[in-house]
Design a protein around this motif. Structure first.
Motif, short mmCIF file in Angstrom:
data_model
loop_
_atom_site.label_atom_id
_atom_site.label_comp_id
_atom_site.label_asym_id
_atom_site.label_seq_id
_atom_site.Cartn_x
_atom_site.Cartn_y
_atom_site.Cartn_z
N THR A 114 -1.14 2.92 -9.48
CA THR A 114 -2.34 2.71 -8.68
C THR A 114 -2.08 3.06 -7.23
OG1 THR A 114 -3.98 1.11 -7.90
CG2 THR A 114 -1.82 0.26 -8.41
N LEU A 118 -2.88 1.69 5.03
CA LEU A 118 -3.72 0.92 4.11
C LEU A 118 -4.21 -0.34 4.82
CD1 LEU A 118 -1.20 1.30 1.17
CD2 LEU A 118 -3.45 2.38 1.29
N THR A 152 -0.52 7.39 -7.87
CA THR A 152 0.11 8.01 -6.70
C THR A 152 1.44 8.61 -7.10
OG1 THR A 152 1.06 5.89 -6.11
CG2 THR A 152 -0.86 6.58 -4.88
N ILE A 153 1.79 9.68 -6.41
CA ILE A 153 3.04 10.37 -6.68
C ILE A 153 3.68 10.79 -5.36
CG2 ILE A 153 2.35 11.25 -8.95
CD1 ILE A 153 1.69 13.91 -7.48
N PRO A 154 5.00 10.97 -5.36
CA PRO A 154 5.60 11.58 -4.17
C PRO A 154 4.94 12.95 -3.98
CG PRO A 154 7.29 10.72 -5.65
CD PRO A 154 6.00 10.68 -6.40
N SER A 194 8.62 1.83 -4.53
CA SER A 194 8.64 3.13 -5.22
C SER A 194 8.62 4.21 -4.16
CB SER A 194 7.43 3.27 -6.15
OG SER A 194 6.29 3.69 -5.43
N GLU A 195 8.75 5.43 -4.59
CA GLU A 195 8.71 6.54 -3.65
C GLU A 195 7.28 6.89 -3.25
OE1 GLU A 195 11.22 10.15 -3.61
OE2 GLU A 195 11.71 9.41 -5.62
N ALA A 196 6.30 6.36 -3.99
CA ALA A 196 4.91 6.66 -3.66
C ALA A 196 4.47 5.77 -2.50
CB ALA A 196 4.03 6.44 -4.88
N PHE A 197 3.30 6.06 -1.93
CA PHE A 197 2.93 5.36 -0.69
C PHE A 197 2.42 3.95 -0.95
CE2 PHE A 197 -1.68 5.03 0.09
CZ PHE A 197 -2.13 5.59 -1.08
N ASP A 198 2.14 3.60 -2.20
CA ASP A 198 1.75 2.23 -2.51
C ASP A 198 2.30 1.88 -3.89
OD1 ASP A 198 0.58 -0.23 -2.16
OD2 ASP A 198 -1.36 0.38 -2.92
N SER A 199 2.52 0.60 -4.13
CA SER A 199 3.04 0.15 -5.40
C SER A 199 2.05 -0.78 -6.07
CB SER A 199 4.34 -0.63 -5.20
OG SER A 199 5.43 0.25 -5.13
N GLN A 229 12.10 1.75 -0.87
CA GLN A 229 12.60 1.09 -2.08
C GLN A 229 13.87 0.33 -1.75
OE1 GLN A 229 14.08 3.44 -5.65
NE2 GLN A 229 12.07 2.80 -6.38
N GLY A 263 8.27 9.24 -10.26
CA GLY A 263 8.65 8.34 -9.16
C GLY A 263 7.47 7.75 -8.43
N GLY A 264 6.28 7.83 -9.02
CA GLY A 264 5.09 7.31 -8.35
C GLY A 264 4.66 5.97 -8.91
N SER A 265 3.36 5.71 -8.80
CA SER A 265 2.84 4.39 -9.13
C SER A 265 1.53 4.54 -9.88
CB SER A 265 2.65 3.62 -7.82
OG SER A 265 1.79 2.54 -7.98
N VAL A 299 14.73 -3.32 -9.14
CA VAL A 299 14.31 -2.19 -8.32
C VAL A 299 12.94 -2.53 -7.75
CG1 VAL A 299 13.81 0.26 -8.26
CG2 VAL A 299 15.58 -0.61 -9.80
#
Lengths: 496, 496
Positions: free
Chosen positions: A425, A171, A354-356, B193-198, B178, A421-423, B190
């Protein structure tokens, strides 16, 4: 139509006096205050939210930015910074009693260091203009949001923008070294360094993606990369969306990091094909576009492995672009997908969760179910390799209640992203659009910590008020929807 | 000998009462309060600073950490968290009126997700233990500080540790997803996150490298990488240190990213050779060790190019390790270099500055000049590819005044690093050791912003008081030594 502000700031100066004082600091063509001049600033790329600013200023220099900030601080006026206004979450929505600070005139590339592979640029420099300026040296700037022809580097830092190639190249935060920031009082802070690590707390990462809430970015030192020796792209067609999603995992599991790994579903494929004539297979349920780049020997080796993985994963067709022209054509369809989908219905709403990666098949199935449930069509065009979804919900804003339905549907998608477990955005930011979903993603403790950080930079809350981080009060009104990690009602998730 | 604390905390509870209350929260073997039990905690790897803690606690669970933090908060007691105590900057130096919180008993690997390539681990898990636990799955954890056999992941996060391979694979922050953090009041946050961006501000980056100033790390989710198919190492000998430094730049400029690119000078070469018998050329002024890893075809291609670049750069010998045994032997010398240099003199002082890679020749020349000037020998063993220097200054602590001379010399090196656009620390942190140099690196505005961040997490300053970020008062006493970017008295730098 929504208006943005939770924080109501009462003006401590009349508009006429403010304009007068601004005109003492800036040239006359840098201060806009008539409604007709303010109109272009009433929204960003999220046009569902509109609001005229009180005044727009377009400083010519960092010193002028500082002078404007000092004045606004003196009168405790809200300030909303704006790059090119291509943002998709309403982050640059003006404040009705505030100053809209456009960085558009700060658009110089200050220096290029070809040996150290860095460039110092002003915030209003367009993303693509950086790569164009250094192309003769065989270098480029890697993050490539689809708006890269228009969006600016200042906005990219504010949103921590990604793009098609961020799977491999990261990013914005992974591609910058230093930022100069004007704080809420008008002081200039230098954050980061040219070395690979800095002492002290990591303010560079904190500023990046902070959506204009912590300061105004007035200079960015970006990292440049050597152009890869070779790039190749493979198109794979699937008769089942979930098979395509599973193939994404297979490629990554093989230890291959594609430069880009994009997915489009049938609706998106056909819309893009009508628009760009990229030669996509119209009968496929999904296609993947997988680009490899790097050294020639490596690309040749990896592309062979990718083709094999895709075939073994059930692709009905695997097609290697024969040359650079064929490669550009395959990407042309992908890059045109958003406007192409835009022709299918009067309006569309672009989500950004976003998601794993391993949950892609599950989440796509859930989106299809929700699409049925809400009776609203969805086109999926997204960065599959990152697990960064972009469902485009088609609707008609003129049908009463339909926008509300779309927002509810979009909210459900984002909440499911959090669930797995994602976000909420990936790269578009929270802005106004996802502020309620922040209450889903974070508990009161985390939100309180965010507010404490905000307070450490901007104790009076003058910078971009009402965006990105909801008040606890707002979350209480939105409902106690926080989903705790690991306590999911979805049995499919239990093995993770 | 130094003692650390600027912030004097007056005890609000007697030691006997504190011990009694701690024993109500923790098993008896988890609370240490006799001098003989406290002795092992009086310093970390920077043994020049020593201080006995008031009490040491070793909780068995996250809940116990929270209970200790709540108690300390209630009585406003300072808390210093400690991993394995291998830190090199005195970051884990105890507070005389505070609780030393050891995370040593939290040493479980909680889960491994081989598909998602992540592991959830407790903070007391040793760095190397993670890689060992996942080796059967063909995975490993990339950051590899030279203390990796002993240092723990919690400490790695607190210091944002690097290692030999961080040129290619990044620092700790690039390899975690995380963190669970107990804050100063005992609440559990916490972060990430497990996603690539938070969404929200990037607290994960803020916590990483914050040296125990913002909270206590009680769980870390790390990213795992597939083991590379192949690794090869080349040794190159040079009759001139600056030629070796220039060759580092040439390799990177060719678009090659080695897994590791290390440099040793003559003093270090001979010390390591005496100790490890790695077969290094004793008459060389400098050697480079360049490791390439990845897919077999790629490694073969790149290693050939690296050999050519080294020869063209004036190497007197370029030697490819014939097999894994030969490769391990070449690394054995490098890994043993610190203890090996330690045999050359009664004491040595390890510095840790980073510089933009292009300034390597200049900075090495300056270190040699300072070595002459101070009459103290220096061995250089360092991560050349990152521009992360580790000059080891040899001295004898029993000679009156020599430690002070060493500190002055070391300070000069770090100040020169700042001068050329670098940083006073690469991977060892600021701790106690470099707190004065923070006044050189940052101006009052930046330091004030750091203090505001600290206040947002720890308003009473209970967490690791007196470390990492100096007070403005301390900087004023140290002298107005801030060197402004771009205003250098060194004409060699003017073209940059």
């Amino acid at each position: 139509m929504h208006t943005g502000c939770e924080h109501e700031h009462t003006a401590t100066i009349s508009k006429a006096d403010l304009v007068k004082q601004l005109l003492a600091l800036l040239p006359a063509d840098c201060v806009l205050f008539e409604a007709e001049d303010l109109n272009p600033y009433e929204c960003d790329g999220l046009s569902a939210y509109r609001q005229l600013p009180w005044v727009t200023v377009l400083p010519n220099s960092v010193e002028q930015v500082q002078a404007v900030m000092r004045l606004c601080h003196q009168y405790q006026l809200p300030v909303v910074a704006r790059g090119a206004g291509t943002g998709l979450s309403g982050g640059a929505l003006p404040h009705p009693n505030g100053v809209l600070l456009s960085l558009a005139k700060l658009k110089s590339i200050l220096s290029v260091d070809t040996l150290g592979r860095t460039a110092r640029v002003q915030p209003g420099v367009r993303n693509l203009a950086i790569s164009q300026a250094v192309a003769a040296h065989g270098l480029y700037y890697a993050p490539d949001p689809s708006s890269q022809i228009a969006c600016t580097i200042g906005g990219n830092v504010a949103e921590n923008s990604g793009g098609v190639h961020c799977l491999k190249y990261g990013l914005t935060i992974h591609n910058i070294l230093q930022v100069k920031l004007v704080d809420v009082t008008g002081e200039l802070l230098v954050i980061g360094s040219e070395a690979f690590d800095s002492a002290g707390y990591d303010l560079l990462a904190l500023i990046t993606g902070s959506e204009g809430m912590l300061g105004v970015i007035v200079e960015v030192t970006v990292r440049l990369l050597p152009m890869p020796e070779q790039a190749q792209v493979v198109l794979a067609a699937f008769n089942d969306v979930e098979k395509a999603a599973a193939a994404v995992g297979d490629i990554i599991a093989a230890g291959i990091i594609p430069a880009g790994l994009e997915m489009m579903d049938k609706l998106a494929i056909n819309a893009a094909e009508d628009y760009a004539h990229a030669g996509y297979p119209r009968d496929a349920e999904a296609i993947l576009l997988c680009e490899l780049d790097g050294m020639r020997a490596d690309v040749v080796d990896q592309i062979t492995r990718v083709q094999l993985i895709l075939s073994q994963g059930g692709a009905t067709e695997v097609r290697l672009a024969a040359d650079d022209t064929a490669r550009a054509l395959l990407w042309k369809g992908r890059k045109a997908a958003f406007p192409a989908v835009g022709r299918l219905s009067p309006d569309y709403y672009c989500m950004d969760g976003t998601i794993p990666r391993r949950h892609l098949p599950l989440v796509l199935r859930r989106i299809a179910e929700l699409s049925q449930q809400y009776g609203l069509a969805v086109a999926n065009v997204f960065h599959a390799g990152d697990g960064n979804l972009h469902p485009l919900i088609l609707y008609d804003a003129n049908k009463p209640g339909e926008l509300e339905q779309v927002e509810a549907f979009g909210g459900k998608i984002l909440e499911f992203c959090v669930e797995v477990g994602g976000s909420i955005t990936g790269e578009h930011g929270v802005g106004m659009e996802k502020i309620n979903q922040m209450c889903v993603q974070f508990d009161a403790l985390a939100l309180t910590q965010f507010h404490a950080i905000k307070h450490a930079f901007d104790p009076q809350g003058l910078l971009n008020p009402g965006k990105a981080v909801p008040t606890l009060h707002r979350c209480a009104e939105f409902g106690a929807m926080h989903i705790h990690h690991g306590k999911t009602p979805f049995p499919e998730l239990e093995r993770f």
